[in-house]
Design an enzyme around this catalytic site. Structure first.
Site, mmCIF file in Angstrom:
data_model
loop_
_atom_site.group_PDB
_atom_site.id
_atom_site.type_symbol
_atom_site.label_atom_id
_atom_site.label_comp_id
_atom_site.label_asym_id
_atom_site.label_seq_id
_atom_site.Cartn_x
_atom_site.Cartn_y
_atom_site.Cartn_z
ATOM 1 N N SER A 133 1.065 -8.735 2.122
ATOM 2 C CA SER A 133 1.863 -7.664 1.715
ATOM 3 C C SER A 133 3.066 -8.040 1.074
ATOM 4 O O SER A 133 2.948 -8.745 0.068
ATOM 5 C CB SER A 133 2.231 -6.736 3.222
ATOM 6 O OG SER A 133 2.661 -5.624 2.973
ATOM 7 N N ASP A 151 4.728 -2.964 -3.051
ATOM 8 C CA ASP A 151 4.841 -4.434 -2.921
ATOM 9 C C ASP A 151 3.422 -5.076 -3.129
ATOM 10 O O ASP A 151 2.899 -4.516 -3.907
ATOM 11 C CB ASP A 151 4.977 -4.163 -1.120
ATOM 12 C CG ASP A 151 3.945 -3.803 -0.361
ATOM 13 O OD1 ASP A 151 3.148 -2.829 -0.947
ATOM 14 O OD2 ASP A 151 3.907 -3.851 0.709
ATOM 15 N N ASP A 191 0.805 -5.702 -2.004
ATOM 16 C CA ASP A 191 -0.484 -5.250 -2.039
ATOM 17 C C ASP A 191 -0.601 -3.675 -2.011
ATOM 18 O O ASP A 191 -1.728 -3.025 -1.708
ATOM 19 C CB ASP A 191 -1.313 -5.681 -0.425
ATOM 20 C CG ASP A 191 -0.487 -4.768 0.677
ATOM 21 O OD1 ASP A 191 0.471 -4.429 0.558
ATOM 22 O OD2 ASP A 191 -1.232 -4.837 1.901
ATOM 23 N N ASP A 246 0.547 -1.154 -0.252
ATOM 24 C CA ASP A 246 0.436 -0.107 0.665
ATOM 25 C C ASP A 246 1.756 0.733 1.194
ATOM 26 O O ASP A 246 1.670 1.249 2.047
ATOM 27 C CB ASP A 246 -0.177 -0.839 1.924
ATOM 28 C CG ASP A 246 0.500 -1.835 2.557
ATOM 29 O OD1 ASP A 246 1.737 -2.151 2.092
ATOM 30 O OD2 ASP A 246 0.322 -2.274 3.757
#
Length: 455
Positions: free
Chosen positions: A104, A243, A245, A247
Site C-alpha cells: 500500500s 497511494d 495500490d 485503495d
C-alpha cells in the site's frame, strides 16, 4: 510468536521479513484451508494474482503463483493492477481466490500479501489464523494433470477500468474539468488516467512513471506537496493523490488546499443522500474522524456509525447493517454498490462527478466540513492494556472532555501492534489541542509506564 497476519494481510521488508519461502508457504496453506472450508465448492479452484509496481513484487508473484499451482489451483496473473481491481475481478470473473502483492502506502522496500475470498472480500480472522497454523505442515502434492495451470489475462485492466467508468452512469461526463492525478508511481499509473480520460476530463499525470523503485517516493497520498504545486501551476480544478495500490485517495482543491478523507466522505454522503442511495441515511466512519465531520453530518440529518480504526471494521459495520458508504480520514472510502474494499480511483471519479453535476468547486463542496485542529501524541513504553481502566487516566480524560465541551474531543487509543497509547485531542485552536494532549500524555506516561517506579 506474533501473529503473521496484521490488519491488512501480511506485510514486511521484502526478502528479509517477507521472503519467497513465506509467500510460497502462505499460498499453499491458503489453498488447503479454503478447500477444507468448502470455499472452492468441490471444483478445481481458480485464483487471480495481481501486484503493484514494486521490484520485489516480481519474485513474490512468482512464489505465490508457484505455491498455488503446486497445490492444484489454476492461476490467472493479472499483472500490475490496483488492489480494488483484484477484489472486483475476483467477483466479476467468479474466481475462488484473489491475491494482491502490495504494501500500500509503505516505502518501496516493504511488500505485502493480501488475500480475497470468493466475491472479492477479505478473509475472516479465523481463516487467517488457520492459514498460519497450516504453514510448513506436510501435505500430499498433486502430480500430472493435478497441478494448477498458469495463464495471463491481458484484458483484466481494461475490464476494471470499464467497471469504474460504468459506476458513474451513462449520463455522467467530466468534460470541462482539469485534474492532476498523482499516481504515486504505483498500481494506478495506467488505470486512473484511463478512467478519467474516458469520461472526458483533461488529465495532467503526475508521478505516473513507475520503475519498480520509485513507488510512493515523495509522492502520493502521504507526500502531497508536489501535487499541491502542480494544481496551482496548471490552474487545475482539482488534484487527486493515490497511494501505491490505489485503495485510498485524498484530494487538493483549486487553491492548493488538501481535502482529506472526512471531507471526501461528507461530499459523497450528501450526494448519495440526494440520490436516495445512502442506505438508512447513515455513513460509517471510525473514531478518528474529525469532530467537524461529525458536526456536519449531524447538521445535515445524516447519522454516523463509528467503528474502530481500520477499513476492515468499517466494512464489517457496513455489511452487518446494509450501509452503502463508509470510510476513514486517511482516504479509504468504500462505496459498497460498486466495490468490496476501498477504491481510490472510484472515489475520485465520484467526487469529480459531483463537481461536474453541481457546477461547484471542490473547495465549495468540501466547505461543508469545518475541520477542528487535531493533535495526536504517541506515548510509548506504557501498559496499553490499562489505558481504559486506570482511574486516574480516566478521570483526566473526563476532565479534559468537560473542559473542551462541544467544541472539542478527546480519544485515547491503544496501539494494535506496539506498547504505546495514542492521545488524540481536537479543539478550537491548534495550541489548545496541543496543550490538552500534552497534559494527558503526561498523565498516561506517569500512570502506565512499564518502567519500575523510582528508576
Amino acid at each position: 510468536m506474533a501473529r503473521l497476519f496484521g490488519t491488512d494481510g501480511v506485510r514486511g521488508v521484502a526478502n528479509l521479513e517477507l521472503t519467497a519461502e513465506i509467500a510460497l508457504e502462505l499460498s499453499v496453506a491458503a489453498a488447503h484451508v479454503l478447500a477444507e472450508a468448502g470455499a472452492f465448492g468441490g471444483h478445481r479452484p481458480r485464483a487471480l494474482v495481481g501486484r503493484d509496481t514494486r521490484a520485489s513484487g516480481e519474485f513474490l508473484e512468482a512464489a505465490v503463483v508457484a505455491g498455488l499451482a503446486s497445490a492444484g489451483v489454476d492461476v490467472v496473473r493479472l499483472g500490475v493492477i490496483p488492489t480494488p481491481g483484484v477484489a472486483h475481478l475476483v467477483g466479476q470473473l467468479d474466481a475462488d481466490l484473489g491475491v494482491m502483492l502490495s504494501a500500500s502506502h509503505n516505502p518501496m522496500p516493504d511488500n505485502g500479501i493480501k488475500f480475497f475470498a470468493t466475491g472479492g472480500v477479505k478473509l475472516d480472522d479465523d481463516i487467517e489464523d488457520a492459514i498460519e497454523q497450516r504453514m510448513a505442515e506436510a501435505w500430499r502434492r498433486p502430480t500430472g494433470a493435478g497441478v494448477g495451470r498458469v495463464t495471463d489475462d491481458p484484458g483484466a485492466i481494461e475490464a476494471y477500468v470499464a467497471h469504474l467508468v460504468a459506476s458513474l452512469g451513462a449520463d455522467s461526463s467530466l468534460e470541462g474539468l482539469s485534474v492532476v492525478i498523482d499516481c504515486a508511481n504505483g498500481a494506478a499509473s495506467m488505470t486512473a488516467l484511463a478512467a478519467f480520460e474516458a469520461q472526458g476530463a483533461e488529465v495532467i499525470p503526475l508521478h505516473a512513471s513507475p520503475d519498480g523503485l520509485n513507488i510512493n517516493l515523495n509522492s502520493g497520498s502521504t507526500h502531497m506537496t508536489s501535487l499541491q504545486e502542480a494544481v496551482l501551476e496548471h490552474r487545475a480544478d482539482l488534484g487527486i493523490a493515490l497511494d501505491g495500490d490505489a485503495d485510498r485517495c485524498l484530494a487538493v482543491d483549486h487553491m492548493g488546499t488538501i481535502v482529506d478523507g472526512d471531507q471526501i466522505l461528507a461530499i459523497l454522503a450528501l450526494a448519495m443522500r440526494e440520490d436516495h442511495t445512502l442506505h438508512g441515511d447513515t455513513v460509517v466512519a471510525t473514531v478518528m474522524s474529525n469532530l467537524g465531520f461529525l458536526n456536519a453530518m449531524r447538521d445535515a440529518g445524516i447519522a454516523v456509525d463509528q467503528t474502530k480504526v481500520g477499513d476492515r471494521y468499517v466494512l464489517e459495520a457496513m455489511n452487518a447493517n446494509g450501509f452503502t458508504l463508509g470510510g476513514e480520514q486517511s482516504g479509504h472510502v468504500i462505496m459498497s454498490e460498486f466495490a468490496t474494499t476501498g477504491d481510490g480511483v472510484l472515489t475520485a471519479l465520484h467526487v469529480a462527478a459531483q463537481m461536474a453535476r453541481t457546477g461547484k468547486s471542490l473547495r465549495k463542496l468540501a466547505s461543508v466540513v469545518t475541520r477542528l485542529p487535531q493533535v495526536l501524541v504517541n506515548v510509548p513504553g506504557v501498559n496499553k492494556a490499562r489505558a481504559g481502566i486506570d482511574p486516574v487516566v480516566n478521570a483526566a480524560v473526563s476532565a479534559a472532555a468537560r473542559e473542551l465541551g462541544r467544541n472539542g474531543r478527546v480519544l485515547l487509543r491503544p496501539s494494535g501492534t506496539e506498547p504505546l497509547v495514542r492521545v488524540m485531542v481536537e479543539a478550537e485552536t491548534a495550541g489548545r489541542a496541543q496543550e490538552v494532549a500534552d497534559r494527558l500524555a503526561d498523565v498516561v506516561r506517569d500512570r502506565l509506564s512499564l518502567e519500575p517506579a523510582g528508576r
